[in-house]
Motif scaffolding. Structure first.
Motif, PDB file in Angstrom:
ATOM      1  N   VAL A  57       0.838  -1.199   0.000  1.00  0.00           N
ATOM      2  CA  VAL A  57       0.000   0.000   0.000  1.00  0.00           C
ATOM      3  C   VAL A  57       0.873   1.248   0.000  1.00  0.00           C
ATOM      4  O   VAL A  57       1.745   1.409   0.869  1.00  0.00           O
ATOM      5  CB  VAL A  57      -0.929   0.038   1.232  1.00  0.00           C
ATOM      6  N   ASP A  58       0.643   2.127  -0.974  1.00  0.00           N
ATOM      7  CA  ASP A  58       1.322   3.422  -0.976  1.00  0.00           C
ATOM      8  C   ASP A  58       0.472   4.406  -1.773  1.00  0.00           C
ATOM      9  O   ASP A  58      -0.233   4.018  -2.709  1.00  0.00           O
ATOM     10  CB  ASP A  58       2.725   3.320  -1.579  1.00  0.00           C
ATOM     11  N   SER A  59       0.552   5.673  -1.414  1.00  0.00           N
ATOM     12  CA  SER A  59      -0.249   6.692  -2.095  1.00  0.00           C
ATOM     13  C   SER A  59       0.527   7.398  -3.205  1.00  0.00           C
ATOM     14  O   SER A  59      -0.053   8.179  -3.959  1.00  0.00           O
ATOM     15  CB  SER A  59      -0.749   7.732  -1.086  1.00  0.00           C
ATOM     16  N   ASN A  60       1.836   7.116  -3.313  1.00  0.00           N
ATOM     17  CA  ASN A  60       2.686   7.790  -4.283  1.00  0.00           C
ATOM     18  C   ASN A  60       2.659   7.071  -5.628  1.00  0.00           C
ATOM     19  O   ASN A  60       3.026   5.898  -5.725  1.00  0.00           O
ATOM     20  CB  ASN A  60       4.119   7.856  -3.741  1.00  0.00           C
ATOM     21  N   GLN A  97      -2.708   1.746  -4.953  1.00  0.00           N
ATOM     22  CA  GLN A  97      -2.381   3.144  -4.700  1.00  0.00           C
ATOM     23  C   GLN A  97      -3.539   3.750  -3.929  1.00  0.00           C
ATOM     24  O   GLN A  97      -4.638   3.943  -4.456  1.00  0.00           O
ATOM     25  CB  GLN A  97      -2.156   3.902  -6.009  1.00  0.00           C
ATOM     26  N   SER A  98      -3.297   4.046  -2.665  1.00  0.00           N
ATOM     27  CA  SER A  98      -4.396   4.475  -1.801  1.00  0.00           C
ATOM     28  C   SER A  98      -3.848   5.065  -0.511  1.00  0.00           C
ATOM     29  O   SER A  98      -2.722   4.763  -0.093  1.00  0.00           O
ATOM     30  CB  SER A  98      -5.286   3.265  -1.468  1.00  0.00           C
ATOM     31  N   ARG A  99      -4.657   5.892   0.111  1.00  0.00           N
ATOM     32  CA  ARG A  99      -4.391   6.256   1.494  1.00  0.00           C
ATOM     33  C   ARG A  99      -4.712   5.034   2.359  1.00  0.00           C
ATOM     34  O   ARG A  99      -5.635   4.270   2.058  1.00  0.00           O
ATOM     35  CB  ARG A  99      -5.257   7.428   1.911  1.00  0.00           C
ATOM     36  N   ASP A 135      -8.284   4.235   3.499  1.00  0.00           N
ATOM     37  CA  ASP A 135      -9.269   3.830   2.502  1.00  0.00           C
ATOM     38  C   ASP A 135      -9.117   2.378   2.057  1.00  0.00           C
ATOM     39  O   ASP A 135      -9.923   1.888   1.261  1.00  0.00           O
ATOM     40  CB  ASP A 135      -9.171   4.742   1.271  1.00  0.00           C
TER      41      ASP A 135
END
Length: 220
Positions: A101-104, A127-129, A132
């Protein structure tokens, strides 16, 4: 560029020092991951560490140091960045379902290529906060991701009822323990001896849901 044979020697010596027995194909696959990370890093700045020899220590061996504490068949690696510790753990102990999991966006693109190029079965990326993400996992890992309070507030819903949360820290985060939400409990803290890291401190904080009062112990 550092010679691959020298990197292999450093990695194998570190694995021996950690007392780990990995599958036969693990070392070359870990080095393939490192080479891919080095190539992408030149263009996308995925990690501040540029020297491949330092990457062996600070990325691969640092990640592998927590392997004896990983449990269960499912794992979520939160704020994984370029796949740490999730990808080294997937290579070292295949067969587990792992969610990175990463938002970048840049890092997620790299992770998708790494999963494809390294043929990492059972590993997927989103790709997520963290807040969420859906699902529950036997094990949750987080490496230098946030304070204990924040990581549990944002991602605590991902931990299965009897799961273990493995928070990788530098110094013992004594000032963070008071902020742990009441629905979670700190089982124990382990000092990690990462080969080649010198005097830099590494600690693993193991947490679980309140009411699950087992003491977390390394696998034997």
């Amino acid at each position: 560029m550092t010679d691959r044979s020298a990197l292999q020697t450093k990695l194998e010596q570190g694995i021996d020092a950690l007392g780990l027995a990995l599958p036969d194909a693990a070392v070359p696959r870990l080095l393939d991951y490192l080479a891919l990370l080095e190539r992408w890093n030149a263009a996308y700045n995925l990690t501040a560490i540029r020297d491949p020899s330092e990457m062996v220590i600070r990325h691969l061996l640092d990640s592998l140091a927590i392997l004896p504490y990983v449990k269960g068949q499912t794992l979520a690696d939160l704020g994984t960045g370029p796949g740490l510790p999730g990808i080294p753990l997937a290579i070292a102990a295949p067969g587990r379902q792992i969610l990175l999991v990463d938002s970048n966006g840049k890092k997620v693109r790299f992770l998708r290529e790494a999963i494809r190029a390294l043929k990492l079965e059972g590993v997927r990326v989103v790709q997520s906060r963290v807040e969420d993400v859906e699902g529950q996992f036997d094990c949750v890992t987080a490496r230098a991701f946030a304070s204990l309070a924040d990581m549990l507030t944002w991602g605590g819903h991902l931990l299965a009822p009897e799961g273990l949360w493995l928070a990788m820290k530098g110094k013992t985060p004594d000032d963070e323990f008071g902020g742990v939400p009441p629905e979670f409990v700190v089982h124990c803290t382990h000092a990690l001896a990462v080969p080649g890291l010198g005097s830099a401190e590494r600690h693993l904080v193991i947490l679980g849901r309140a009411g699950d009062d087992r003491t977390a112990r390394p696998r034997t």
